[in-house]
Design a protein around this motif. Structure first.
Motif, PDB file in Angstrom:
ATOM      1  N   MET A   1     -13.613 -14.513  67.016  1.00  0.00           N
ATOM      2  CA  MET A   1     -13.768 -15.883  67.512  1.00  0.00           C
ATOM      3  C   MET A   1     -12.431 -16.589  67.666  1.00  0.00           C
ATOM      4  SD  MET A   1     -16.833 -16.398  68.321  1.00  0.00           S
ATOM      5  CE  MET A   1     -16.726 -18.163  68.580  1.00  0.00           C
ATOM      6  N   ALA A   2     -11.402 -16.068  66.988  1.00  0.00           N
ATOM      7  CA  ALA A   2     -10.057 -16.620  67.185  1.00  0.00           C
ATOM      8  C   ALA A   2      -9.584 -16.335  68.607  1.00  0.00           C
ATOM      9  CB  ALA A   2      -9.085 -16.017  66.165  1.00  0.00           C
ATOM     10  N   ALA A   3      -9.969 -15.170  69.150  1.00  0.00           N
ATOM     11  CA  ALA A   3      -9.626 -14.846  70.534  1.00  0.00           C
ATOM     12  C   ALA A   3     -10.345 -15.774  71.500  1.00  0.00           C
ATOM     13  CB  ALA A   3      -9.981 -13.390  70.834  1.00  0.00           C
ATOM     14  N   VAL A   4     -11.572 -16.147  71.166  1.00  0.00           N
ATOM     15  CA  VAL A   4     -12.320 -17.102  71.984  1.00  0.00           C
ATOM     16  C   VAL A   4     -11.592 -18.452  71.979  1.00  0.00           C
ATOM     17  CG1 VAL A   4     -14.507 -18.324  72.264  1.00  0.00           C
ATOM     18  CG2 VAL A   4     -14.495 -15.925  71.525  1.00  0.00           C
ATOM     19  N   GLN A   5     -11.149 -18.868  70.816  1.00  0.00           N
ATOM     20  CA  GLN A   5     -10.385 -20.114  70.727  1.00  0.00           C
ATOM     21  C   GLN A   5      -9.110 -20.039  71.571  1.00  0.00           C
ATOM     22  OE1 GLN A   5      -9.862 -20.591  66.419  1.00  0.00           O
ATOM     23  NE2 GLN A   5     -11.291 -22.311  66.489  1.00  0.00           N
ATOM     24  N   ARG A   6      -8.458 -18.878  71.535  1.00  0.00           N
ATOM     25  CA  ARG A   6      -7.210 -18.709  72.291  1.00  0.00           C
ATOM     26  C   ARG A   6      -7.451 -18.855  73.791  1.00  0.00           C
ATOM     27  NH1 ARG A   6      -5.912 -14.045  70.480  1.00  0.00           N
ATOM     28  NH2 ARG A   6      -6.674 -12.779  72.208  1.00  0.00           N
ATOM     29  N   THR A   7      -8.545 -18.270  74.276  1.00  0.00           N
ATOM     30  CA  THR A   7      -8.865 -18.378  75.707  1.00  0.00           C
ATOM     31  C   THR A   7      -9.150 -19.817  76.101  1.00  0.00           C
ATOM     32  OG1 THR A   7      -9.791 -16.142  75.735  1.00  0.00           O
ATOM     33  CG2 THR A   7     -10.448 -17.617  77.520  1.00  0.00           C
ATOM     34  N   LEU A   8      -9.939 -20.503  75.300  1.00  0.00           N
ATOM     35  CA  LEU A   8     -10.283 -21.890  75.614  1.00  0.00           C
ATOM     36  C   LEU A   8      -9.066 -22.794  75.550  1.00  0.00           C
ATOM     37  CD1 LEU A   8     -13.687 -22.156  73.695  1.00  0.00           C
ATOM     38  CD2 LEU A   8     -13.340 -21.978  76.177  1.00  0.00           C
ATOM     39  N   THR A   9      -8.171 -22.522  74.604  1.00  0.00           N
ATOM     40  CA  THR A   9      -6.942 -23.308  74.493  1.00  0.00           C
ATOM     41  C   THR A   9      -6.049 -23.076  75.712  1.00  0.00           C
ATOM     42  OG1 THR A   9      -7.000 -23.175  72.078  1.00  0.00           O
ATOM     43  CG2 THR A   9      -4.892 -23.730  73.084  1.00  0.00           C
ATOM     44  N   ALA A  10      -5.934 -21.828  76.141  1.00  0.00           N
ATOM     45  CA  ALA A  10      -5.141 -21.505  77.323  1.00  0.00           C
ATOM     46  C   ALA A  10      -5.738 -22.157  78.568  1.00  0.00           C
ATOM     47  CB  ALA A  10      -5.054 -19.990  77.505  1.00  0.00           C
ATOM     48  N   LEU A  11      -7.059 -22.200  78.634  1.00  0.00           N
ATOM     49  CA  LEU A  11      -7.732 -22.840  79.768  1.00  0.00           C
ATOM     50  C   LEU A  11      -7.455 -24.339  79.778  1.00  0.00           C
ATOM     51  CD1 LEU A  11      -9.701 -22.568  82.169  1.00  0.00           C
ATOM     52  CD2 LEU A  11     -11.579 -22.937  80.554  1.00  0.00           C
ATOM     53  N   GLY A  12      -7.519 -24.951  78.598  1.00  0.00           N
ATOM     54  CA  GLY A  12      -7.222 -26.378  78.510  1.00  0.00           C
ATOM     55  C   GLY A  12      -5.786 -26.685  78.914  1.00  0.00           C
ATOM     56  N   SER A  13      -4.850 -25.843  78.499  1.00  0.00           N
ATOM     57  CA  SER A  13      -3.445 -26.031  78.868  1.00  0.00           C
ATOM     58  C   SER A  13      -3.247 -25.892  80.371  1.00  0.00           C
ATOM     59  CB  SER A  13      -2.565 -25.019  78.128  1.00  0.00           C
ATOM     60  OG  SER A  13      -2.580 -25.263  76.734  1.00  0.00           O
ATOM     61  N   GLU A  14      -3.939 -24.916  80.951  1.00  0.00           N
ATOM     62  CA  GLU A  14      -3.829 -24.707  82.398  1.00  0.00           C
ATOM     63  C   GLU A  14      -4.388 -25.901  83.151  1.00  0.00           C
ATOM     64  OE1 GLU A  14      -2.310 -22.638  85.446  1.00  0.00           O
ATOM     65  OE2 GLU A  14      -2.344 -21.815  83.403  1.00  0.00           O
ATOM     66  N   ALA A  15      -5.528 -26.417  82.690  1.00  0.00           N
ATOM     67  CA  ALA A  15      -6.146 -27.570  83.349  1.00  0.00           C
ATOM     68  C   ALA A  15      -5.256 -28.806  83.233  1.00  0.00           C
ATOM     69  CB  ALA A  15      -7.519 -27.851  82.737  1.00  0.00           C
ATOM     70  N   LEU A  16      -4.666 -28.995  82.065  1.00  0.00           N
ATOM     71  CA  LEU A  16      -3.777 -30.135  81.854  1.00  0.00           C
ATOM     72  C   LEU A  16      -2.535 -30.021  82.731  1.00  0.00           C
ATOM     73  CD1 LEU A  16      -3.164 -32.702  80.175  1.00  0.00           C
ATOM     74  CD2 LEU A  16      -2.057 -31.222  78.502  1.00  0.00           C
ATOM     75  N   THR A  17      -2.015 -28.831  82.861  1.00  0.00           N
ATOM     76  CA  THR A  17      -0.798 -28.611  83.642  1.00  0.00           C
ATOM     77  C   THR A  17      -1.042 -28.810  85.125  1.00  0.00           C
ATOM     78  OG1 THR A  17      -0.030 -27.002  81.993  1.00  0.00           O
ATOM     79  CG2 THR A  17       1.040 -26.943  84.146  1.00  0.00           C
ATOM     80  N   LYS A  18      -2.213 -28.401  85.618  1.00  0.00           N
ATOM     81  CA  LYS A  18      -2.516 -28.570  87.038  1.00  0.00           C
ATOM     82  C   LYS A  18      -2.509 -30.040  87.435  1.00  0.00           C
ATOM     83  CE  LYS A  18      -5.297 -24.381  87.792  1.00  0.00           C
ATOM     84  NZ  LYS A  18      -4.460 -23.779  88.854  1.00  0.00           N
TER      85      LYS A  18
ATOM     86  N   TYR B   1      -9.190 -32.617  84.847  1.00  0.00           N
ATOM     87  CA  TYR B   1      -9.143 -32.504  83.386  1.00  0.00           C
ATOM     88  C   TYR B   1      -9.617 -33.813  82.769  1.00  0.00           C
ATOM     89  CZ  TYR B   1      -7.255 -32.334  78.651  1.00  0.00           C
ATOM     90  OH  TYR B   1      -7.124 -32.386  77.284  1.00  0.00           O
ATOM     91  N   ARG B   2     -10.474 -33.696  81.759  1.00  0.00           N
ATOM     92  CA  ARG B   2     -10.948 -34.871  81.037  1.00  0.00           C
ATOM     93  C   ARG B   2     -10.667 -34.664  79.557  1.00  0.00           C
ATOM     94  NH1 ARG B   2     -15.733 -33.237  83.916  1.00  0.00           N
ATOM     95  NH2 ARG B   2     -15.736 -34.145  86.009  1.00  0.00           N
ATOM     96  N   GLY B   3     -10.280 -35.706  78.907  1.00  0.00           N
ATOM     97  CA  GLY B   3      -9.995 -35.605  77.483  1.00  0.00           C
ATOM     98  C   GLY B   3      -8.594 -36.087  77.164  1.00  0.00           C
ATOM     99  N   ASP B   4      -8.250 -36.001  75.896  1.00  0.00           N
ATOM    100  CA  ASP B   4      -6.945 -36.435  75.410  1.00  0.00           C
ATOM    101  C   ASP B   4      -5.874 -35.458  75.887  1.00  0.00           C
ATOM    102  OD1 ASP B   4      -4.669 -37.119  73.850  1.00  0.00           O
ATOM    103  OD2 ASP B   4      -5.973 -37.980  72.323  1.00  0.00           O
ATOM    104  N   LYS B   5      -4.818 -35.975  76.445  1.00  0.00           N
ATOM    105  CA  LYS B   5      -3.751 -35.125  76.968  1.00  0.00           C
ATOM    106  C   LYS B   5      -2.899 -34.512  75.859  1.00  0.00           C
ATOM    107  CE  LYS B   5      -3.445 -37.285  81.510  1.00  0.00           C
ATOM    108  NZ  LYS B   5      -2.569 -37.890  82.535  1.00  0.00           N
ATOM    109  N   ASP B   6      -3.108 -34.972  74.634  1.00  0.00           N
ATOM    110  CA  ASP B   6      -2.379 -34.401  73.503  1.00  0.00           C
ATOM    111  C   ASP B   6      -3.117 -33.222  72.873  1.00  0.00           C
ATOM    112  OD1 ASP B   6      -0.276 -36.220  73.728  1.00  0.00           O
ATOM    113  OD2 ASP B   6      -1.264 -37.699  72.440  1.00  0.00           O
ATOM    114  N   TRP B   7      -4.299 -32.914  73.377  1.00  0.00           N
ATOM    115  CA  TRP B   7      -5.075 -31.829  72.795  1.00  0.00           C
ATOM    116  C   TRP B   7      -4.508 -30.455  73.135  1.00  0.00           C
ATOM    117  CZ3 TRP B   7     -10.650 -33.913  74.090  1.00  0.00           C
ATOM    118  CH2 TRP B   7     -11.009 -34.872  73.124  1.00  0.00           C
TER     119      TRP B   7
END
Length: 213
Positions: free
Chosen positions: A122-139, A144-150
């Motif tokens: 499940m740590a790998a699942v967290q890693r994928t979701l975190t990478a997805l959030g970073s990609e969405a924030l960077t685009k 992207y919705r949510g806190d930009k500091d996440w």
């Protein structure tokens, strides 16, 4: 969700090390982001790794998440069906993983379907979701919705554009720097593979005498 028997010996030690990588604080952040990103109709899961796994196992939430990062109706997963059939749920997870990679998530950050379905990592699942959030924030395309500091904003590389004339001048300069073989000859050079003639130091030819002995 598939049932797994207990692990023993080395397998158990390996699994325990994998489980230790799971981040409880990151779980909370990811849940908050997914709830905001997907809309208010999602039910918040109870805290804990197993509850987080169960929340995502059907693949429906993951598919909705990746679609939410696109304009309405333009998401990569056209039809998200609710089903309890195992292979259909695993298929949705696979669709999410493929869409996440196409979105820009590095393949090395993509978890395997069994990591989520069987709770193997499940740590790998967290890693994928975190990478997805970073990609969405960077685009930064407004989806992207949510806190930009996440999430961490990735550094964008500066791509330089050159005109055809600049490229042509560059090729010419490289050619000049490499030198020219104009005017060169092969005099005194032996052909590739030809055996070299070794003369004794006291031979007449070595001393400059070209006459026959």
């Amino acid at each position: 969700m598939a049932n797994r028997g207990p692990s023993y010996g080395l397998s158990r030690e390996v699994q325990e090390k994998i489980d230790q990588k799971y981040n409880v604080e990151l779980e909370t952040r990811l849940v908050e982001w997914i709830l905001i990103q997907c809309g208010d109709d999602l039910e918040r899961p109870e805290p804990g790794k197993q509850n987080f796994q169960k929340w995502l196992t059907s693949g429906t939430i993951l598919c909705r998440l990746i679609n939410s990062l696109y304009p309405s109706g333009e998401g990569p997963i056209k039809k998200i069906t609710e089903t309890k059939m195992v292979f259909k749920q695993m298929e949705k997870i696979s669709q999410f993983l493929q869409a996440a990679e196409e979105y820009g998530v590095n393949r090395g950050d993509i978890f395997q379907t069994v990591d989520l379905w069987e709770g193997k990592d499940m740590a790998a699942v967290q890693r994928t979701l975190t990478a997805l959030g970073s990609e969405a924030l960077t685009k930064d395309d407004g989806h992207y919705r949510g806190d930009k500091d996440w999430f961490h904003r990735k550094t964008k590389g500066h791509k330089r554009e050159f005109s055809e004339e600049q490229l042509r001048q560059g090729r010419s300069l490289i050619g000049m720097q490499m030198g020219s073989n104009r005017g060169a000859s092969q005099a005194g050079m032996s052909g590739y593979g030809t055996p070299r003639q070794i003369m004794r130091y006291d031979s007449p030819r070595h001393n400059g005498d070209q006459s026959n002995p």
